[in-house]
Motif scaffolding. Structure first.
Motif, PDB file in Angstrom:
ATOM      1  N   ARG A 105       0.834  -1.207   0.000  1.00 47.49           N
ATOM      2  CA  ARG A 105       0.000   0.000   0.000  1.00 47.49           C
ATOM      3  C   ARG A 105       0.868   1.256   0.000  1.00 47.49           C
ATOM      4  NH1 ARG A 105      -5.427  -0.575   1.305  1.00 47.49           N
ATOM      5  NH2 ARG A 105      -6.075  -2.710   1.794  1.00 47.49           N
ATOM      6  N   ARG A 106       1.949   1.223   0.763  1.00 44.72           N
ATOM      7  CA  ARG A 106       2.835   2.395   0.781  1.00 44.72           C
ATOM      8  C   ARG A 106       3.464   2.622  -0.587  1.00 44.72           C
ATOM      9  NH1 ARG A 106       7.032   1.704   5.470  1.00 44.72           N
ATOM     10  NH2 ARG A 106       7.823   3.588   4.433  1.00 44.72           N
ATOM     11  N   ILE A 107       3.872   1.537  -1.237  1.00 43.92           N
ATOM     12  CA  ILE A 107       4.470   1.681  -2.564  1.00 43.92           C
ATOM     13  C   ILE A 107       3.436   2.179  -3.565  1.00 43.92           C
ATOM     14  CG2 ILE A 107       5.423   0.364  -4.498  1.00 43.92           C
ATOM     15  CD1 ILE A 107       6.992  -1.266  -2.534  1.00 43.92           C
ATOM     16  N   SER A 108       2.205   1.649  -3.496  1.00 38.25           N
ATOM     17  CA  SER A 108       1.166   2.087  -4.439  1.00 38.25           C
ATOM     18  C   SER A 108       0.795   3.546  -4.225  1.00 38.25           C
ATOM     19  CB  SER A 108      -0.081   1.208  -4.287  1.00 38.25           C
ATOM     20  OG  SER A 108      -0.660   1.373  -2.999  1.00 38.25           O
ATOM     21  N   SER A 109       0.985   4.066  -3.010  1.00 37.41           N
ATOM     22  CA  SER A 109       0.706   5.480  -2.747  1.00 37.41           C
ATOM     23  C   SER A 109       1.878   6.382  -3.115  1.00 37.41           C
ATOM     24  CB  SER A 109       0.358   5.675  -1.259  1.00 37.41           C
ATOM     25  OG  SER A 109       1.456   5.359  -0.433  1.00 37.41           O
ATOM     26  N   GLY A 110       2.982   5.788  -3.588  1.00 42.41           N
ATOM     27  CA  GLY A 110       4.107   6.589  -4.066  1.00 42.41           C
ATOM     28  C   GLY A 110       5.344   6.533  -3.206  1.00 42.41           C
ATOM     29  N   ASP A 111       5.278   5.857  -2.048  1.00 46.09           N
ATOM     30  CA  ASP A 111       6.449   5.761  -1.170  1.00 46.09           C
ATOM     31  C   ASP A 111       7.279   4.549  -1.591  1.00 46.09           C
ATOM     32  OD1 ASP A 111       8.316   5.843   0.806  1.00 46.09           O
ATOM     33  OD2 ASP A 111       6.961   5.310   2.445  1.00 46.09           O
ATOM     34  N   LEU A 112       8.236   4.785  -2.484  1.00 46.89           N
ATOM     35  CA  LEU A 112       9.046   3.683  -2.996  1.00 46.89           C
ATOM     36  C   LEU A 112      10.143   3.259  -2.036  1.00 46.89           C
ATOM     37  CD1 LEU A 112       9.410   4.750  -6.745  1.00 46.89           C
ATOM     38  CD2 LEU A 112       7.737   3.214  -5.708  1.00 46.89           C
ATOM     39  N   MET A 142      12.218  -6.654  -5.284  1.00 48.70           N
ATOM     40  CA  MET A 142      11.387  -6.031  -6.305  1.00 48.70           C
ATOM     41  C   MET A 142      11.222  -4.535  -6.038  1.00 48.70           C
ATOM     42  SD  MET A 142       7.327  -6.491  -6.949  1.00 48.70           S
ATOM     43  CE  MET A 142       7.116  -5.554  -5.440  1.00 48.70           C
ATOM     44  N   ALA A 143      10.938  -4.183  -4.772  1.00 48.04           N
ATOM     45  CA  ALA A 143      10.770  -2.772  -4.426  1.00 48.04           C
ATOM     46  C   ALA A 143      12.055  -1.994  -4.677  1.00 48.04           C
ATOM     47  CB  ALA A 143      10.348  -2.649  -2.960  1.00 48.04           C
ATOM     48  N   GLN A 144      13.193  -2.622  -4.367  1.00 53.66           N
ATOM     49  CA  GLN A 144      14.477  -1.964  -4.613  1.00 53.66           C
ATOM     50  C   GLN A 144      14.677  -1.719  -6.107  1.00 53.66           C
ATOM     51  OE1 GLN A 144      16.596  -0.868  -2.329  1.00 53.66           O
ATOM     52  NE2 GLN A 144      18.062  -0.093  -3.835  1.00 53.66           N
ATOM     53  N   ALA A 145      14.304  -2.722  -6.931  1.00 52.80           N
ATOM     54  CA  ALA A 145      14.453  -2.570  -8.382  1.00 52.80           C
ATOM     55  C   ALA A 145      13.526  -1.479  -8.921  1.00 52.80           C
ATOM     56  CB  ALA A 145      14.163  -3.907  -9.067  1.00 52.80           C
ATOM     57  N   VAL A 146      12.278  -1.439  -8.417  1.00 54.00           N
ATOM     58  CA  VAL A 146      11.339  -0.405  -8.866  1.00 54.00           C
ATOM     59  C   VAL A 146      11.822   0.978  -8.454  1.00 54.00           C
ATOM     60  CG1 VAL A 146       8.991   0.473  -8.580  1.00 54.00           C
ATOM     61  CG2 VAL A 146       9.371  -1.966  -8.892  1.00 54.00           C
ATOM     62  N   ASP A 147      12.301   1.097  -7.206  1.00 47.35           N
ATOM     63  CA  ASP A 147      12.807   2.388  -6.729  1.00 47.35           C
ATOM     64  C   ASP A 147      13.999   2.846  -7.558  1.00 47.35           C
ATOM     65  OD1 ASP A 147      13.172   4.639  -5.214  1.00 47.35           O
ATOM     66  OD2 ASP A 147      14.170   3.609  -3.560  1.00 47.35           O
ATOM     67  N   LEU A 148      14.914   1.912  -7.853  1.00 48.63           N
ATOM     68  CA  LEU A 148      16.084   2.268  -8.647  1.00 48.63           C
ATOM     69  C   LEU A 148      15.680   2.681 -10.062  1.00 48.63           C
ATOM     70  CD1 LEU A 148      19.150   2.440  -8.823  1.00 48.63           C
ATOM     71  CD2 LEU A 148      19.192   0.019  -9.458  1.00 48.63           C
ATOM     72  N   ALA A 149      14.701   1.963 -10.645  1.00 44.94           N
ATOM     73  CA  ALA A 149      14.250   2.315 -11.996  1.00 44.94           C
ATOM     74  C   ALA A 149      13.603   3.698 -12.018  1.00 44.94           C
ATOM     75  CB  ALA A 149      13.268   1.259 -12.498  1.00 44.94           C
ATOM     76  N   LEU A 160       8.608  18.782 -12.873  1.00 46.16           N
ATOM     77  CA  LEU A 160       7.915  17.539 -12.544  1.00 46.16           C
ATOM     78  C   LEU A 160       8.884  16.490 -12.019  1.00 46.16           C
ATOM     79  CD1 LEU A 160       5.241  16.000 -12.586  1.00 46.16           C
ATOM     80  CD2 LEU A 160       5.748  15.312 -14.932  1.00 46.16           C
ATOM     81  N   ALA A 161      10.102  16.457 -12.573  1.00 46.37           N
ATOM     82  CA  ALA A 161      11.095  15.477 -12.130  1.00 46.37           C
ATOM     83  C   ALA A 161      11.591  15.776 -10.729  1.00 46.37           C
ATOM     84  CB  ALA A 161      12.267  15.444 -13.105  1.00 46.37           C
ATOM     85  N   THR A 162      11.583  17.049 -10.355  1.00 47.58           N
ATOM     86  CA  THR A 162      12.090  17.416  -9.031  1.00 47.58           C
ATOM     87  C   THR A 162      10.997  17.430  -7.968  1.00 47.58           C
ATOM     88  OG1 THR A 162      11.816  19.763  -9.610  1.00 47.58           O
ATOM     89  CG2 THR A 162      13.985  18.775  -9.983  1.00 47.58           C
ATOM     90  N   VAL A 163       9.729  17.340  -8.380  1.00 46.43           N
ATOM     91  CA  VAL A 163       8.635  17.380  -7.400  1.00 46.43           C
ATOM     92  C   VAL A 163       8.750  16.232  -6.413  1.00 46.43           C
ATOM     93  CG1 VAL A 163       6.165  16.949  -7.158  1.00 46.43           C
ATOM     94  CG2 VAL A 163       6.969  18.724  -8.704  1.00 46.43           C
ATOM     95  N   VAL A 164       9.101  15.024  -6.908  1.00 46.76           N
ATOM     96  CA  VAL A 164       9.141  13.848  -6.028  1.00 46.76           C
ATOM     97  C   VAL A 164      10.227  13.968  -4.972  1.00 46.76           C
ATOM     98  CG1 VAL A 164       8.168  12.308  -7.754  1.00 46.76           C
ATOM     99  CG2 VAL A 164      10.628  12.683  -7.693  1.00 46.76           C
TER     100      VAL A 164
END
Length: 464
Positions: free
Chosen positions: A199-206, A229-236, A297-301
């Motif tokens: 749920r945290r990842i789906s809300s944007g907290d990678l 998997m989460a590490q790979a998604v965060d890195l991507a 947009l790239a810096t917003v996160v």
């Protein structure tokens, strides 16, 4: 899920206990009854043997005395019935001999068949135990010895045993149910942790990861796989954001140089060439705006929100004042914020800078698409848990299908392709609001127009 699993395990435990207890209960009842039947069979056989030898009146009188003493001592009806239906001797309730089951047993014994064990007598049964033994002299059955025993004590004994068995089953159900609850909690704890992290990842907290968890080895291995998997998604995502930021930054400098060179080349052009030059310069400027918005947009996160108690009325009033000159130049009415609940304090717990930037994007969109002579209204509504900012315009609006896409990156409706813009403004606004815990929603307005709602969270207790 745990409740369903516990219920399922409890049902399985109940089925297993029932499968074991029912045969055991039957064996208890059958064993108790068999003991009583064997005892009555021995007594009845003894009376049959005495009746066999009772060939004189004296012996028959002794037989009647034995029957009376037995009946007085045990309360059991006992009789010796002749082959023709005459009663040689009886003691106890004469009416017992008229029962259908007693008559049937006497008939079978007269045919030379000794009584066998009757069907199981349960605590709710009212049948007596009837035992009939033929009296044989020579090769002929001359009479039948029969005993009719009331099974009250047997029913009480069997009922007590069955009650103890039920209590034992109930205690076992409670203990095994508690063990099933502990087992379900142990098995499902990693699932709950996985669900929370997902749920945290789906809300944007990678950055969400799963620490050391207990449970079955398969679920622990799944937790390790999930972290990978989460590490790979965060890195991507980081690589994607870095690429967008780097590309935007690297393209900006040559683009600025290109615009300057175009300006230099534009000197001394005739009218026809000047028209083509203006179109090229406008496209270069538009490309620069898109690169700037991509970089934003790239810096917003990476922006860290700093929520503070913010007066939404003051924030909205300030942004309306900033956009008022542009609205006046376009001939669009933009009055100050309206509050349907003037007595309610509109205080939200947000980052005012991020909310101001998001509201600017919404107001820019409204001013851009509202034709001259149109209007824009801004309303602030305070509720128990949130403060809503509603920006409504009288522009062309969007179709139901377009409303599902508005706010997506680079998306623009088919009717607004000729209006300057990149399609990133509302995407940036949504990303900024999500960073500070707010949301952005879109709805159509009758007969035409668009209503954009910014929902800001209120502090616990509703604020001051």
């Amino acid at each position: 899920m745990r409740t369903r699993l516990v219920v399922l395990l409890t049902l399985l435990i109940g089925c297993v206990l029932a499968a074991l207890s029912v045969p055991f209960g039957r064996s208890i009842a059958a064993g108790r009854q068999q003991e009583m039947f064997v005892d009555r069979l021995q007594d009845t056989s003894q009376f049959a043997a005495i009746a066999q030898q009772a060939t004189t009146s004296v012996a028959q009188e002794a037989l009647r005395d034995d029957l009376e003493r037995y009946a007085d001592l045990y309360g059991i009806t006992v009789a010796v019935v002749g082959r023709g239906g005459t009663t040689w001797a009886i003691s106890g309730a004469l009416a017992d001999l008229d029962r259908d089951d007693v008559v049937e047993r006497i008939r079978q014994a007269a045919a030379g068949h000794q009584s066998t064990a009757p069907p199981t007598i349960w605590p709710w049964s009212d049948r007596p135990i009837v035992v009939a033994v033929p009296v044989i002299r020579g090769d002929n059955v001359v009479a039948v010895a029969v005993t009719v025993s009331v099974a009250a004590r047997l029913r009480v004994s069997v009922g007590r045993d069955l009650l103890l068995l039920f209590v034992a089953d109930l205690a076992a159900m409670v203990l095994l149910g508690a063990a099933a609850t502990r087992l379900a909690t142990w098995v499902l704890r990693p699932v709950y942790v996985l669900d929370a992290a997902a749920r945290r990842i789906s809300s944007g907290d990678l950055t969400a990861r799963i620490g050391g968890v207990t449970g079955p080895v398969e679920l622990r291995r799944l937790s390790t796989t999930f972290n990978g998997m989460a590490q790979a998604v965060d890195l991507a995502m980081q690589r994607q954001q870095a690429f967008v930021a780097d590309a935007s930054h690297q393209l900006r400098n040559p683009l600025v140089a290109l615009v300057l060179r175009l300006e230099a080349l534009g000197m001394g052009l005739d009218d026809q060439q000047r028209q083509q030059f203006d179109l090229a310069r406008d496209e270069a400027v538009r490309l620069g705006e898109i690169l700037d918005e991509l970089l934003e947009l790239a810096t917003v996160v990476h922006v860290a929100a700093r929520p503070v108690l913010t007066d939404v009325h003051d924030l909205v009033g300030g942004r309306i004042a900033a956009w008022q000159p542009l609205a006046d130049r376009r001939g669009v009415q933009l009055p100050g914020p309206c509050d349907p609940q003037p007595a309610t304090a509109a205080v939200a717990l947000v980052d005012p800078i991020l909310v101001s930037s998001a509201l600017d994007a919404v107001l820019d969109n409204a001013v851009k698409f509202t034709p001259g002579g149109g209007w824009i209204t801004v309303a602030v509504t305070a509720a128990a848990t949130a403060v809503d900012i509603e920006v409504t315009d009288s522009g062309p609006g969007l179709s139901e299908d377009d409303l599902t896409h508005v706010g997506d990156r680079f998306w623009r409706s088919a009717a607004s392709q000729n209006i300057p813009g990149s399609g990133l403004g509302l995407s940036i606004a949504r990303a900024l609001l999500e960073t500070t815990g707010a949301t952005l929603a879109f709805a159509g307005v009758e007969p035409h127009g668009l209503c954009v709602t910014i929902r800001l969270p209120r502090p616990a207790g509703g604020g001051a």
